[in-house]
Motif scaffolding. Sequence first.
Motif, PDB file in Angstrom:
ATOM      1  N   GLU A 216      39.028  11.887  38.021  1.00 13.39           N
ATOM      2  CA  GLU A 216      39.413  10.593  38.590  1.00 13.39           C
ATOM      3  C   GLU A 216      38.178   9.827  39.056  1.00 13.39           C
TER       4      GLU A 216
ATOM      5  N   PHE B  10      36.285   8.532  36.107  1.00 18.14           N
ATOM      6  CA  PHE B  10      36.900   7.354  35.479  1.00 18.14           C
ATOM      7  C   PHE B  10      36.573   6.091  36.277  1.00 18.14           C
ATOM      8  N   VAL B  11      36.576   6.209  37.608  1.00 16.12           N
ATOM      9  CA  VAL B  11      36.223   5.039  38.425  1.00 16.12           C
ATOM     10  C   VAL B  11      34.783   4.614  38.113  1.00 16.12           C
TER      11      VAL B  11
ATOM     12  N   TYR C 243      33.164   5.313  35.294  1.00 14.56           N
ATOM     13  CA  TYR C 243      33.080   4.874  33.897  1.00 14.56           C
ATOM     14  C   TYR C 243      33.563   3.432  33.718  1.00 14.56           C
ATOM     15  N   ARG C 244      34.539   3.054  34.529  1.00 17.95           N
ATOM     16  CA  ARG C 244      35.046   1.676  34.469  1.00 17.95           C
ATOM     17  C   ARG C 244      33.888   0.684  34.551  1.00 17.95           C
TER      18      ARG C 244
ATOM     19  N   PRO D 117      33.947   6.862  23.567  1.00 15.17           N
ATOM     20  CA  PRO D 117      33.422   7.288  24.872  1.00 15.17           C
ATOM     21  C   PRO D 117      33.974   8.665  25.261  1.00 15.17           C
TER      22      PRO D 117
ATOM     23  N   VAL E 271      34.483  11.114  28.670  1.00 17.97           N
ATOM     24  CA  VAL E 271      34.430  11.304  30.121  1.00 17.97           C
ATOM     25  C   VAL E 271      35.073  12.659  30.394  1.00 17.97           C
TER      26      VAL E 271
ATOM     27  N   MET F 149      40.664   3.818  38.683  1.00 16.70           N
ATOM     28  CA  MET F 149      40.672   5.045  37.885  1.00 16.70           C
ATOM     29  C   MET F 149      41.423   4.819  36.577  1.00 16.70           C
TER      30      MET F 149
ATOM     31  N   GLY G  11      39.324   2.712  34.215  1.00 20.82           N
ATOM     32  CA  GLY G  11      38.246   3.486  33.585  1.00 20.82           C
ATOM     33  C   GLY G  11      38.795   4.460  32.560  1.00 20.82           C
ATOM     34  N   PHE G  12      39.924   5.056  32.890  1.00 22.69           N
ATOM     35  CA  PHE G  12      40.568   5.989  31.960  1.00 22.69           C
ATOM     36  C   PHE G  12      40.920   5.284  30.649  1.00 22.69           C
TER      37      PHE G  12
ATOM     38  N   ALA H 102      39.560   2.468  29.552  1.00 19.08           N
ATOM     39  CA  ALA H 102      38.307   2.039  28.901  1.00 19.08           C
ATOM     40  C   ALA H 102      37.714   3.182  28.087  1.00 19.08           C
ATOM     41  N   ALA H 103      37.845   4.404  28.585  1.00 17.94           N
ATOM     42  CA  ALA H 103      37.258   5.558  27.894  1.00 17.94           C
ATOM     43  C   ALA H 103      38.153   6.080  26.778  1.00 17.94           C
ATOM     44  N   ASN H 104      39.425   5.702  26.771  1.00 17.37           N
ATOM     45  CA  ASN H 104      40.372   6.306  25.832  1.00 17.37           C
ATOM     46  C   ASN H 104      41.213   5.275  25.098  1.00 17.37           C
TER      47      ASN H 104
ATOM     48  N   ARG I 229      41.474   4.486  22.138  1.00 16.68           N
ATOM     49  CA  ARG I 229      42.149   4.797  20.878  1.00 16.68           C
ATOM     50  C   ARG I 229      43.382   5.666  21.094  1.00 16.68           C
TER      51      ARG I 229
END
Lengths: 573, 573
Positions: A270, A273-274, A276-277, A293, A295, B15, B18-19, B21-23, B25
């Motif tokens: 979690e 992800f924050v 990575y945003r 990407p 994570v 969160m 970001g989740f 954004a990373a996923n 697809r």
Amino acid sequence: MTRLWNDPADFADEMIDGFVAANGRYVRRVSGGVARATQTPEGQVAFVTGGGSGHYPAFGGLVGPGLANGAAMGNLFASPSTQQVLSVAKAVENGGGVFLSYGNYAGDVLNFDAAQEQLRAAGIPCQTVTVTDDVSSADKSEIHKRRGIAGDLTVFRIAGAAAERGANLTEVTRLARRANDRTRSFGVAFSGCSLPGADEPLFEVKPGHMAIGLGIHGEPGLGDADIPTADGLAEMLVNRLLEEVPDDVADVRGARVVPVLNGLGSLKYEEMFVVYRRIALLLEENGIVTVDPHVGEYCTSFDMAGTSLTLLWLDDELEDLWDTGVDTPAYRRGSVDTSPLVLASTDADEDDDVIGDADDASRGIAQTIAAGFDIWRATIDENVDELGRLDAIAGDGDHGIGMQRGIHAAQTAARDAAERGAGAATTLARAADAWSDRAGGTSGAIWGAILDTVAKTLGDVGVPEPAALAKGLENAKARVATFGAVPGDKTLVDSLDPFIDTFAELSERQSLADAWRAAAEAATDAAAATADMLPQMGRARAHHERALGTPDPGAHSLALLVTSLNDLFNRKA
Amino acid sequence: MTRLWNDPADFADEMIDGFVAANGRYVRRVSGGVARATQTPEGQVAFVTGGGSGHYPAFGGLVGPGLANGAAMGNLFASPSTQQVLSVAKAVENGGGVFLSYGNYAGDVLNFDAAQEQLRAAGIPCQTVTVTDDVSSADKSEIHKRRGIAGDLTVFRIAGAAAERGANLTEVTRLARRANDRTRSFGVAFSGCSLPGADEPLFEVKPGHMAIGLGIHGEPGLGDADIPTADGLAEMLVNRLLEEVPDDVADVRGARVVPVLNGLGSLKYEEMFVVYRRIALLLEENGIVTVDPHVGEYCTSFDMAGTSLTLLWLDDELEDLWDTGVDTPAYRRGSVDTSPLVLASTDADEDDDVIGDADDASRGIAQTIAAGFDIWRATIDENVDELGRLDAIAGDGDHGIGMQRGIHAAQTAARDAAERGAGAATTLARAADAWSDRAGGTSGAIWGAILDTVAKTLGDVGVPEPAALAKGLENAKARVATFGAVPGDKTLVDSLDPFIDTFAELSERQSLADAWRAAAEAATDAAAATADMLPQMGRARAHHERALGTPDPGAHSLALLVTSLNDLFNRKA
């Protein structure tokens, strides 16, 4: 901290057993580590990786179609031994040669390089690319000295994809090197981990602070800072990596990168992800296009709390390879053709175990050698915690446990050989092999080399002269010097050299016992000076100025061991 | 502990951003959570899961072909709101009806059940199976009261596989229920986690000890014990689950199970492999055949240190389904046909945002209501840490943050409505919707229901009589009673009922201000008694005796809020 183990000395072995039990359709146990459970086409390059245990999914979790063919799995945070690497490589070699890739650490380089030499000597082509992605571990001008962290994943994946598609050894090597040249990582840590059975963490970070540029074993970083906001951390990571754009990236705007935000163990999804945003937004603001990407946890350090950002700067060739399917215990992407299971174990064959001839005089010396290993075993058992504590000051705290594994194996091998009638040289050589094979890491390789070299001057016939022992020790000193460490590096060499020099000088005119005692005193004095220096030397680790330049209490354990034999020489005298 | 965040109140939203954004697809952002980014065939059952955030990969990480179609993602450790569930369900419904499955917790049951009712009311068939795998949370005789932990994975996977293969809603429900009936878990914990911004962990375990049967939010377990060896823990886990073999497993010998050794966050892979090594041996000794073992992190609790063993007892039907491929951000198995991406967002349509008619008198009341929410916002901001601290005594420590999110949303909505000329009823109803939608969890659902019910008696024309307010409050009391909590459960009801009873009685013969003040005092007295009881009530949580029987400081926050309005009523009087 680590909480669950049986005997800490068995931890790595039991971990591999459990890993294989849980992943039988991916991997099989081979001597030294694991190999794919599935067949690979004949002639395909065999990609072997490896390293210390404690970094799951690196390295065993990355074995399977599209990635590695095998992983040499060392003890906790300790390099696999040369024999381990060799054994895994032989188990997976399939007519296309062997490609080795692993993180750039002294112990790993030592053992993988030795395995590479032996493979080539056996007629098996072998090439190596070490991963050097961590920008904080050396200056850009000395990029080859940088250590490998989560960039392992991107380099391994390109190498595995190239091999999977049938590239030859030269091509796999070229592409892996290209991936490494275009991979950069930067990380931070908030707390250290404790190894099984250890009372204290390898290192601590002041609450509310973070260590910048910390390595995956607690190697010191560039400094510390207050923990920023998640956005603040994202900015720090991206900005640092944008200072490190590879030279052959023509234009950052429009460049395509694979970002990997890696968690070291306790910093959880979690939070990542924050972070990575914001990373995604920053990359976009810089005109960079993100591809696939990642994570998650790809290269951990037990339950260490920390994270790193890796960027792989793609070109057309790398991006094409990146699409290859992968199917391993811990990492799966895309579709992979189902490969049949390997039916029978093709593990490297066992050593033939024949003891050569010896006379009674040499067998008597062999008994004394075995008795010496009994003493060494007791000495190390008694001092294992203290050696670990000393190592944790500047290193990763595994020196005690590594020495213990090595010496237990050496003592068992020496006893076994002596009882089966081996002479002095054979007994000592078998102890040397067992030590380096079981201990792994840098200290295992060095102690194996020292004892093996000395064994060569003893012979299996008659009682060797003191001069033969002195000559053997001088040869050992010369061999260790080829590994790259010099006196003053705060390693075993610091006490090895005074010990050998003193013994060589005095053994010409004094009794063996007196010369040994004086040499042991010289080693002890040198070790004491070294130990005092350890705290100040911590920072030097980040720079990797020499292959074996990593300070550890090796000088201290050598002094302990040689001193513990004083009585034995007295008795024999 | 959690170390990285921006504003803790934004953590869950950021969160999710970001989740996604990373996923990209795998998933796309929809109101209330995430939905598959890929298309699903028309007529396929839409499987919607969800729950509080902080359990990654549960729940968003499990969305993709072969598993869930969407996940409603609540705040940290708080159930998603009814609106969130509804919104995600509508985004993924594709003509085959909606199947809901999630862990059996009071707040989740409340909100998912309400969403189910609304879906059915809208003509969309909907069925639910709650996951009840944790053997330590209730006796076998009350198996339906057990909570859901890592057994989420096995139940979800069977449901997802059945839907993927085209089973209809009745069949998916039957198979998921069968999987749940045949799934059992048992776990231990070594340390708690701290939520973003919290100063203290949710709970602590004495060093060297472990809590047995602890839930994934820090719900109390069955007791504690010294940490055993890895083998000792394996034996404890297996033995407990062998006492719980499902009734319809004819013979343990020869039975086939999927074992899942789940890590909660900081207990790492290497330790779990050492434990699994012994689990595999024990299962084998009992004649049990293991199928597709899982060792990893499938349902976490931030960085809590702990692990649980889940066994899914297969039959032919379940084992056949288990082979279905899965492709989600955090969980991939086998091969999955590549599905095309969803091209345009099919997010549930936005509420049409037209403010209805009102007269000036009612608009004046609406301004007072908005002013009341200003006061409530300040009151909760001031007390957020104290409410969190109280909740951590017996609960998961998120009450303060949940109230804060709800009240910020309610205040914003009330201000917006009042400024756009809404009357009293509309203003209060919009605040109620915003509260329950943004806060989620049990408290969000209850506060939304209370305010929405009161709004209905106020009207958008004229100044409501005190009796109308009293009537509205009595209706709210009756509505909250339908949720299942009774006075004495140490919930909001404990102070809500005395407040409403007192107000109803006094408002007939005293000024509004006086009646309100007296009622607020009654609420405060009741809350004080409740708060004193919280420490003793902790243990009751494990039993889930009533849907809303989980003690929390809801009574305390209600008392704070109603008291904070005393001055407002004085001013108006």
